[in-house]
Design an enzyme around this catalytic site. Structure first.
Site, PDB file in Angstrom:
ATOM      1  N   GLU A 124      48.450  40.237  37.901  1.00 41.81           N
ATOM      2  CA  GLU A 124      47.351  39.724  38.615  1.00 41.81           C
ATOM      3  C   GLU A 124      46.790  40.862  39.257  1.00 41.81           C
ATOM      4  O   GLU A 124      47.717  41.696  40.406  1.00 41.81           O
ATOM      5  CB  GLU A 124      47.772  38.196  38.614  1.00 41.81           C
ATOM      6  CG  GLU A 124      46.126  38.388  39.392  1.00 41.81           C
ATOM      7  CD  GLU A 124      46.748  36.865  39.999  1.00 41.81           C
ATOM      8  OE1 GLU A 124      45.305  35.840  39.850  1.00 41.81           O
ATOM      9  OE2 GLU A 124      47.626  36.827  40.266  1.00 41.81           O
ATOM     10  N   CYS A 160      49.550  34.145  36.949  1.00 42.91           N
ATOM     11  CA  CYS A 160      49.149  33.634  37.667  1.00 42.91           C
ATOM     12  C   CYS A 160      49.443  31.648  37.792  1.00 42.91           C
ATOM     13  O   CYS A 160      50.501  31.050  37.234  1.00 42.91           O
ATOM     14  CB  CYS A 160      48.841  34.064  38.768  1.00 42.91           C
ATOM     15  SG  CYS A 160      49.369  33.602  41.150  1.00 42.91           S
ATOM     16  N   LYS A 207      41.179  34.846  32.524  1.00 47.22           N
ATOM     17  CA  LYS A 207      41.883  33.929  33.345  1.00 47.22           C
ATOM     18  C   LYS A 207      41.277  32.407  33.337  1.00 47.22           C
ATOM     19  O   LYS A 207      39.911  31.911  33.690  1.00 47.22           O
ATOM     20  CB  LYS A 207      42.412  33.517  34.890  1.00 47.22           C
ATOM     21  CG  LYS A 207      43.487  32.703  35.104  1.00 47.22           C
ATOM     22  CD  LYS A 207      43.401  33.536  36.790  1.00 47.22           C
ATOM     23  CE  LYS A 207      44.538  31.928  36.761  1.00 47.22           C
ATOM     24  NZ  LYS A 207      44.599  32.792  38.718  1.00 47.22           N
TER      25      LYS A 207
END
Length: 514
Positions: free
Chosen positions: A273, A383, A333
């Site tokens: 990321e 994440c 995301k």
């Protein structure tokens, strides 16, 4: 007063023990001991004294503080203690709610089972609200080394949490029985049930572990690149071109090693990321260097990047970059972090912290979390998403053959956060029977087997590359098939157990009055 003091100290100690069970420590067995201590407090040490609902909340809240305050200091590393302590205080409310419901559950002859179910119920609630919930610190995520880990392949993280909680409440029941604090009759049923269930679980565990190799499974070579960052903290991306160049450089080094025969040629490369906080769809220079790296290594790269949308918002994306062909499929995301990637009620929180305007303007994406490149279906959880059951449930059900976790931990410094997150990845590997590849900007990057074992791992703050043979799988574990079903069963069982207990108590009270 003396009893209340002892209960207070035990409650705080319970929370501290649960915290101590979490990585980077391998003291997983402390979690059920912590639950046992809290269960003893909520039962009034076996009925020796009555615990009010108000006291139950207080004891639960103190246990929550004992757990969350030491678990979450990484949140305040660069923004000061207020966000850390505020979050710890807010999350402790859910453990306080467990205390209230636990007092009710403790009035049942089946209280070891009821208490464990109530823990599952309040943990689900904490993982769901507010702002989408905060699953960090679920009991399951402290158990990557624990003997109950195979339960994750059957009922996911919810069942693993329940197993740990039931072990703790069963231990409390055995302690009370051995101390003869209640009549033998009061303990025969719960202790017998808990003991038999534990023996049954131990006998069944080897058959529940469904993550053995599949017949005819395809194997590919995947590399995870950790380029590291110029500096840590919230301003790490002030030198975002340097971060991109670091990942290009490490990829070019891998290409040279492949050409020299020191490393096998990868079929796919995973970048972290924020590896390119320069939008390569808008910036030709960024696109050029990414293309050069992909061509040199001879494989597509899953590039973690930040895209600038037409309305000025951002998307935290992973793009499959296919050499000269450029960008292919991408994952935006879907579960974004409140107070970090976006700030709810920004004008209000601006009154309390100068960091309010530094929170991002990210928007959630859509899609099923699967990105295809080089004929490989990668399930992406970026994440924060790895903490949420639904993220990888959807991607694996949609055909993901392995799991990639691109993450950026540079904003949290040298803290336990990265090891806590790696523990989640290990649980997810077992839950879905997939190899997990963790690529982190500054570490820890890792290759995790479907059994939850860490096969390779990088040090923190060091540029590095991991290369591993990865088995691609298409079959689903029981946990993947059940999805939210396992947690729904546990939560409904908790509600049912509480309802039955209240009904029985009401009938007993009415009978006494007559």
């Amino acid at each position: 007063m003396r009893g209340a003091t002892v209960s207070t100290l035990l409650s705080i100690g319970a929370g501290v023990l649960i915290f101590a069970s979490f990585p980077p420590r391998t003291l997983w067995f402390l979690a059920p001991i912590g639950i046992a201590l809290l269960a003893l407090v909520l039962t009034g040490f076996g009925g020796r004294r009555s615990v009010s609902l108000k006291a139950g909340f207080g004891y639960g809240y103190l246990a929550g503080l004992g757990f969350f305050v030491p678990l979450l200091p990484w949140i305040g590393v660069y923004v000061g203690p207020m966000p850390w302590l505020a979050l710890a205080a807010a999350e402790s409310v859910f453990v306080g709610l467990f205390g209230v419901l636990g007092v009710v559950a403790a009035r049942s002859a089946w209280w070891p089972l009821s208490l464990a179910l109530v823990w599952s119920l309040t943990e689900w609630l904490r993982s769901s609200v507010p702002f989408g919930g905060f699953p960090w610190g679920r009991l399951a995520f402290g158990q990557p080394e624990g003997w109950l880990l195979p339960l994750a392949s059957v009922g996911g993280a919810p069942l693993l949490t329940f197993g740990v909680a039931l072990t703790g409440t069963g231990l409390a029941a055995l302690i009370l029985a051995s101390c003869r604090l209640r009549s033998v009759r009061s303990f025969v049923v719960p202790v017998a049930v808990t003991t038999v269930a534990s023996i049954f679980a131990l006998a069944l565990l080897p058959t529940l572990h469904t993550n053995d190799a599949e017949d005819g499974e395809r194997t590919v070579t995947i590399a995870a690149v950790q380029g590291s960052v110029p500096r840590l903290g919230l301003d790490f991306n002030a030198q975002r071109r340097a971060v991109l160049d670091n990942h290009v450089r490490e990829t070019m080094t891998l290409a040279a090693d492949v050409q020299a025969g020191r490393q096998p040629a990868p079929d796919l490369v995973v970048w972290p990321e924020n590896a390119s906080d320069i939008d390569p769809l808008r910036n030709a220079d960024a696109a050029t260097v990414i293309t050069r790296a992909s061509v040199a290594v001879g494989a597509p790269i899953l590039v973690g990047t930040v895209l600038v949308n037409a309305d000025g918002t951002n998307s935290n994306s992973v793009i499959a970059w296919n050499g000269d062909d450029g960008p292919g499929e991408r994952h935006d995301k879907k579960i974004i972090q409140p107070f970090g990637e976006y700030l709810p009620y920004r004008s209000f929180f601006r009154l309390f912290s100068g960091y309010a305007d530094r929170a991002g303007y990210f928007v959630p994406g859509s899609g099923n979390g699967v990105v295809h490149a080089a004929g490989i279906a990668a399930g992406i959880a970026t994440c924060y998403e790895v903490a949420f059951d639904r993220a990888l449930e959807e991607s694996v059900r949609s055909g993901a053959e392995f799991i990639a976790i691109p993450t950026n931990n540079a904003t949290f410094g040298d803290t336990e956060m990265t090891y806590q997150q790696l523990a989640m990845s290990r649980v997810r590997a077992v839950e879905h029977g997939r190899t997990v590849v963790v690529a982190a900007t500054s570490g820890v990057s890792a290759i995790v087997s479907p059994d939850g074992d860490v096969l390779q791992q990088t040090p923190l703050f060091t540029p590095d590359v991991l290369v591993s043979s990865v088995a691609l799988r298409r079959t689903h574990t029981v946990a993947t098939r059940l999805g939210f079903g396992s947690e729904l069963i546990l939560c409904l069982s908790a509600v049912g157990a509480l309802g039955v207990t209240l009904l029985i108590r009401r009938r007993e009270s009415a009978h006494k009055q007559t």
